[in-house]
Design an enzyme around this catalytic site. Structure first.
Site, mmCIF file in Angstrom:
data_model
loop_
_atom_site.group_PDB
_atom_site.id
_atom_site.type_symbol
_atom_site.label_atom_id
_atom_site.label_comp_id
_atom_site.label_asym_id
_atom_site.label_seq_id
_atom_site.Cartn_x
_atom_site.Cartn_y
_atom_site.Cartn_z
ATOM 1 N N ASN A 90 -7.225 0.655 7.161
ATOM 2 C CA ASN A 90 -6.409 0.655 5.943
ATOM 3 C C ASN A 90 -5.340 -0.426 5.918
ATOM 4 O O ASN A 90 -4.832 -0.764 4.842
ATOM 5 C CB ASN A 90 -5.747 2.039 5.814
ATOM 6 C CG ASN A 90 -4.637 2.065 4.799
ATOM 7 O OD1 ASN A 90 -4.875 2.058 3.589
ATOM 8 N ND2 ASN A 90 -3.396 2.081 5.275
ATOM 9 N N TYR A 157 -5.329 -12.386 -1.541
ATOM 10 C CA TYR A 157 -5.543 -10.942 -1.560
ATOM 11 C C TYR A 157 -6.890 -10.604 -2.202
ATOM 12 O O TYR A 157 -7.680 -9.822 -1.657
ATOM 13 C CB TYR A 157 -4.406 -10.272 -2.329
ATOM 14 C CG TYR A 157 -4.485 -8.763 -2.368
ATOM 15 C CD1 TYR A 157 -4.011 -8.007 -1.309
ATOM 16 C CD2 TYR A 157 -5.038 -8.100 -3.466
ATOM 17 C CE1 TYR A 157 -4.075 -6.620 -1.339
ATOM 18 C CE2 TYR A 157 -5.108 -6.724 -3.505
ATOM 19 C CZ TYR A 157 -4.628 -5.986 -2.444
ATOM 20 O OH TYR A 157 -4.709 -4.611 -2.475
ATOM 21 N N LYS A 161 -10.142 -8.861 -0.322
ATOM 22 C CA LYS A 161 -10.623 -7.545 -0.731
ATOM 23 C C LYS A 161 -12.070 -7.600 -1.229
ATOM 24 O O LYS A 161 -12.827 -6.634 -1.064
ATOM 25 C CB LYS A 161 -9.695 -6.965 -1.799
ATOM 26 C CG LYS A 161 -8.288 -6.652 -1.282
ATOM 27 C CD LYS A 161 -8.312 -5.674 -0.120
ATOM 28 C CE LYS A 161 -6.915 -5.276 0.328
ATOM 29 N NZ LYS A 161 -6.934 -4.258 1.410
ATOM 30 N N THR A 192 3.411 3.166 -3.506
ATOM 31 C CA THR A 192 3.672 2.865 -2.111
ATOM 32 C C THR A 192 4.942 2.030 -2.020
ATOM 33 O O THR A 192 5.460 1.556 -3.031
ATOM 34 C CB THR A 192 2.497 2.077 -1.488
ATOM 35 O OG1 THR A 192 2.431 0.783 -2.110
ATOM 36 C CG2 THR A 192 1.171 2.810 -1.675
#
Length: 250
Positions: A90, A157, A161, A192
């Site tokens: 994760n 990013y 991903k 988050t």
């Protein structure tokens, strides 16, 4: 329900956010959990929270962008709990906002090392350990809805991903006959610590991107990860699942 009773699980990036919720839910469902991350104080707090509820957990400090630390992490899981049945890879970072033409090479490498290379390193050693056990295993790799679409300013990013989904598919095919299932989870914007820096206007803008008009909760992602990690998903491998409030349905 204890649907993971007797299982040993590893969660990287488990000191906060989605990873913490996954670790807590794994433990609540009977798994022994190795909590891992770079922040030892926060990691030990997660361990204490699990133990306070009667669960079994330990912490191992690791920077998963380093292959040797990944190797040591998986060895620690096995030496501490005797085996490894479930791994949720994760850990990840978003990186800064920058156009491709302006993206700093060092920043690009940092994002790819943390988000993508870490998944390869961890899976390499997780698969080796699981293969020696001659028993079923499960690996969940954390991608993103941005692993299924693009976004300006987040090229590193987005690239990392997307690549996680491809890596997962290849690994799933390689291990299908060995009883090791490997899948990817793709969250949209989730509540988050990364979002703590946003202004109220920015939060409203992000909420509007998701048709349900709110930001998701870490626990909502954890519930899907739990299902994929359990025997209830015994026929599921090589797939990716979004948790996105309708983001990709637009």
């Amino acid at each position: 329900m204890n649907i993971l009773n007797g299982k040993v699980a590893l969660v990287t990036g488990a000191t906060s956010g989605i990873g913490k919720s996954i670790a807590l839910l794994y433990a609540a469902n009977g798994a022994k959990v190795m909590v891992s991350g770079r922040n030892e104080k926060s990691g030990q707090e997660v361990v204490r929270e699990i133990q306070s509820k009667g669960g079994d957990a330990a912490f191992f400090k690791a920077d998963v962008s380093d292959p040797e630390q990944c190797r040591a992490l998986i060895q620690s899981v096995v030496s501490t709990f005797g085996r490894i049945d479930i791994a949720c890879n994760n850990a990840g970072v978003s990186g800064g906002l920058s156009l491709v033409v302006d993206y700093e090479v060092a920043s690009w490498k940092d994002v790819l090392d943390t988000n993508l290379n870490s998944v390869f390193y961890c899976m390499k050693y997780e698969l080796d350990a699981m293969g020696k056990q001659n028993a079923p295993g499960v690996i969940i790799n954390m991608s993103s809805v941005l692993g299924l679409t693009g976004e300006m300013g987040l090229s590193a990013y987005v690239a990392s991903k997307h690549a996680i989904i491809g890596l997962t598919k290849s690994a799933a095919l390689e291990n299908a006959t060995k009883g090791i299932r490997i899948n990817t989870v793709c969250p949209a914007y989730i509540e988050t610590p990364i979002l703590d820096v946003l202004s109220s206007e920015q939060r409203k803008a992000i909420e509007s991107l998701q048709p349900v008009m709110r930001i998701g909760k870490p626990e909502e992602v954890a519930e899907l990860v739990l299902w994929l990690s359990s025997d209830k998903a015994s026929f599921v491998t090589g797939s990716h699942y979004s948790v996105d409030g309708g983001y990709l349905a637009r």
